[in-house]
Design a protein around this motif. Structure first.
Motif, PDB file in Angstrom:
ATOM      1  N   ILE A   4      79.715  75.536 -10.056  1.00 39.83           N
ATOM      2  CA  ILE A   4      78.656  75.082  -9.459  1.00 39.83           C
ATOM      3  C   ILE A   4      77.845  76.329  -8.232  1.00 39.83           C
ATOM      4  CG2 ILE A   4      79.133  73.366  -7.290  1.00 39.83           C
ATOM      5  CD1 ILE A   4      82.231  73.430  -9.048  1.00 39.83           C
ATOM      6  N   GLU A   5      76.926  75.773  -7.920  1.00 34.81           N
ATOM      7  CA  GLU A   5      76.156  76.742  -7.345  1.00 34.81           C
ATOM      8  C   GLU A   5      75.925  76.348  -5.788  1.00 34.81           C
ATOM      9  OE1 GLU A   5      71.956  79.641  -8.482  1.00 34.81           O
ATOM     10  OE2 GLU A   5      72.494  78.082  -9.712  1.00 34.81           O
ATOM     11  N   ASN A   6      75.617  77.706  -4.688  1.00 36.78           N
ATOM     12  CA  ASN A   6      75.609  76.946  -3.596  1.00 36.78           C
ATOM     13  C   ASN A   6      75.075  75.267  -3.340  1.00 36.78           C
ATOM     14  OD1 ASN A   6      74.571  79.473  -3.516  1.00 36.78           O
ATOM     15  ND2 ASN A   6      72.630  79.809  -4.313  1.00 36.78           N
ATOM     16  N   VAL A   7      75.952  75.577  -3.273  1.00 37.71           N
ATOM     17  CA  VAL A   7      76.326  73.510  -2.303  1.00 37.71           C
ATOM     18  C   VAL A   7      75.878  73.570  -0.762  1.00 37.71           C
ATOM     19  CG1 VAL A   7      77.311  71.444  -2.099  1.00 37.71           C
ATOM     20  CG2 VAL A   7      77.325  72.974  -4.547  1.00 37.71           C
ATOM     21  N   LYS A  18      78.077  75.536   3.325  1.00 38.89           N
ATOM     22  CA  LYS A  18      77.489  76.080   3.067  1.00 38.89           C
ATOM     23  C   LYS A  18      77.217  77.572   2.647  1.00 38.89           C
ATOM     24  CE  LYS A  18      79.993  75.829   8.438  1.00 38.89           C
ATOM     25  NZ  LYS A  18      80.156  76.824   8.838  1.00 38.89           N
ATOM     26  N   GLY A  19      76.947  76.805   1.533  1.00 41.04           N
ATOM     27  CA  GLY A  19      76.627  77.757  -0.062  1.00 41.04           C
ATOM     28  C   GLY A  19      77.622  77.835  -0.752  1.00 41.04           C
ATOM     29  N   VAL A  20      78.842  77.035  -1.450  1.00 44.77           N
ATOM     30  CA  VAL A  20      79.896  77.063  -1.751  1.00 44.77           C
ATOM     31  C   VAL A  20      79.428  77.430  -3.494  1.00 44.77           C
ATOM     32  CG1 VAL A  20      81.593  76.141  -2.377  1.00 44.77           C
ATOM     33  CG2 VAL A  20      81.398  75.773  -0.153  1.00 44.77           C
ATOM     34  N   SER A  21      79.568  78.331  -3.780  1.00 43.75           N
ATOM     35  CA  SER A  21      79.940  78.670  -5.426  1.00 43.75           C
ATOM     36  C   SER A  21      80.800  78.507  -6.548  1.00 43.75           C
ATOM     37  CB  SER A  21      79.066  79.306  -5.589  1.00 43.75           C
ATOM     38  OG  SER A  21      77.465  79.318  -5.197  1.00 43.75           O
ATOM     39  N   SER A  36      92.751  71.018   7.306  1.00 43.90           N
ATOM     40  CA  SER A  36      91.940  69.793   7.457  1.00 43.90           C
ATOM     41  C   SER A  36      90.366  70.093   7.714  1.00 43.90           C
ATOM     42  CB  SER A  36      92.615  68.854   7.827  1.00 43.90           C
ATOM     43  OG  SER A  36      93.676  68.439   7.317  1.00 43.90           O
ATOM     44  N   GLY A  37      89.202  69.769   6.906  1.00 43.10           N
ATOM     45  CA  GLY A  37      87.735  69.887   7.114  1.00 43.10           C
ATOM     46  C   GLY A  37      87.471  71.209   7.041  1.00 43.10           C
ATOM     47  N   SER A  38      88.129  71.534   6.717  1.00 41.68           N
ATOM     48  CA  SER A  38      87.053  72.769   5.320  1.00 41.68           C
ATOM     49  C   SER A  38      85.734  72.774   4.677  1.00 41.68           C
ATOM     50  CB  SER A  38      88.441  73.811   5.017  1.00 41.68           C
ATOM     51  OG  SER A  38      88.921  73.133   3.839  1.00 41.68           O
ATOM     52  N   GLY A  39      86.256  71.440   4.162  1.00 44.75           N
ATOM     53  CA  GLY A  39      85.445  71.046   3.366  1.00 44.75           C
ATOM     54  C   GLY A  39      85.582  70.965   1.294  1.00 44.75           C
ATOM     55  N   LYS A  40      86.224  70.642   1.338  1.00 49.86           N
ATOM     56  CA  LYS A  40      86.906  70.865   0.177  1.00 49.86           C
ATOM     57  C   LYS A  40      86.941  69.783  -0.840  1.00 49.86           C
ATOM     58  CE  LYS A  40      91.390  70.937   1.262  1.00 49.86           C
ATOM     59  NZ  LYS A  40      91.848  71.196   2.752  1.00 49.86           N
ATOM     60  N   ASP A  54      73.159  67.922   0.050  1.00 46.73           N
ATOM     61  CA  ASP A  54      71.152  68.212   0.719  1.00 46.73           C
ATOM     62  C   ASP A  54      71.291  69.664   0.168  1.00 46.73           C
ATOM     63  OD1 ASP A  54      72.177  66.729   3.011  1.00 46.73           O
ATOM     64  OD2 ASP A  54      73.424  68.482   3.989  1.00 46.73           O
ATOM     65  N   ALA A  55      72.248  70.293  -0.754  1.00 44.61           N
ATOM     66  CA  ALA A  55      71.225  71.149  -1.346  1.00 44.61           C
ATOM     67  C   ALA A  55      72.858  71.497  -2.425  1.00 44.61           C
ATOM     68  CB  ALA A  55      71.236  72.522  -0.612  1.00 44.61           C
ATOM     69  N   GLY A  56      72.136  72.583  -3.929  1.00 40.67           N
ATOM     70  CA  GLY A  56      73.314  73.428  -4.759  1.00 40.67           C
ATOM     71  C   GLY A  56      72.408  72.412  -5.666  1.00 40.67           C
ATOM     72  N   VAL A  57      73.433  73.000  -7.092  1.00 42.33           N
ATOM     73  CA  VAL A  57      72.764  72.900  -8.198  1.00 42.33           C
ATOM     74  C   VAL A  57      74.221  72.884  -9.275  1.00 42.33           C
ATOM     75  CG1 VAL A  57      72.111  73.705 -10.206  1.00 42.33           C
ATOM     76  CG2 VAL A  57      70.714  74.158  -8.119  1.00 42.33           C
TER      77      VAL A  57
END
Length: 247
Positions: A4-7, A18-21, A36-40, A54-57
């Motif tokens: 998971i790249e730069n989501v 904010k750019g999770v990989s 809670s609210g961390s984006g998991k 919005d973005a990511g691969v």
């Protein structure tokens, strides 16, 4: 197997991811922790296109999917290789436990009814629901509904199962049954990404733990490193708070 790249994901003016990989190897149980609210949950939903990033691969065994611009065919292909276990079960109230498992196989995956029924029976037996096949969700406890949800995920024979806080809606005495099924799946080599607050499960079962906060990965590592010797102050503060709450 899975990278998971730069989501990135934003809801209105709030940036949730904010750019999770994250990298997941075959047979891994990757546990995602965080407040809670961390984006998991949003991350899991983006991976299965329940939300559009919005973005990511997403890289899947060398196959590349743009999470923002994926076609309907690409989304269908990802969903055929993944399964999602929801925190609130998401069963069809007008269908029995058996029908809840066969429905997606027959309608979504075009599997013949006889084969779908055989797969569903095997999966429901695996989670200890063989004596409740013909009960509707209203006659099942929360734990039994969640076990049915896990059976539904197992039956599609996915490459990876995504678990979104699968015990959070359960009474405390029912949590152990669900976690034991997940432990069994891990022992059998099922690849899983698990969002959870169950620290004992994370310590005993995880191949790797990822700690998230405010839409970013703060740190990741082995269970012993993250839970016993975290490097980051934010991780330390979270674990102190979780430990106090548990006591």
């Amino acid at each position: 197997m899975l990278y998971i790249e730069n989501v990135y994901k934003r809801f209105g003016g709030r940036e949730v991811l904010k750019g999770v990989s994250i990298r997941v190897e075959k047979g891994d149980t990757v546990v995602i922790l965080g407040p809670s609210g961390s984006g998991k949950t949003t991350l899991l939903r983006c991976l299965n296109f329940l939300e559009r990033a919005d973005a990511g691969v997403l890289h899947f065994d060398g196959w590349r999917v743009d999470l923002r611009h994926a076609s309907a065919a690409a989304i269908a292909k990802v969903r055929k290789r993944t399964a999602f276990v929801f925190q609130n079960y998401n069963l069809f109230n007008n269908k029995t436990a058996l029908e809840n498992v066969t429905e997606g196989l027959i309608v979504g995956r075009k599997i013949p009814a006889d084969e779908a029924r055989a797969r569903a029976l095997d999966a429901l037996r695996k989670v200890g629901m063989e004596d409740r096949l013909h009960d509707y969700p209203s006659r099942l406890s929360g734990g039994q509904q969640q076990r049915t949800g896990i059976a539904r995920a197992i039956a599609v024979q996915p490459d990876v199962i995504l678990f979104d806080e699968p015990t959070s809606a359960l009474d405390p005495e029912l949590i152990g049954d669900v976690l034991n099924i997940m432990r069994q799946l891990a022992q059998e080599g099922t690849t899983m990404i698990v969002v959870t607050h169950e620290m004992s499960f994370a310590r005993d079962v995880a191949s790797r733990i990822v700690f998230m906060d405010s839409g970013v990965i703060v740190e990741e590592g082995s269970p012993s490193q993250i839970l016993s010797a975290p490097r980051e102050e934010r991780t330390q503060a979270f674990l102190r708070r979780v430990t106090v709450s548990a006591n």
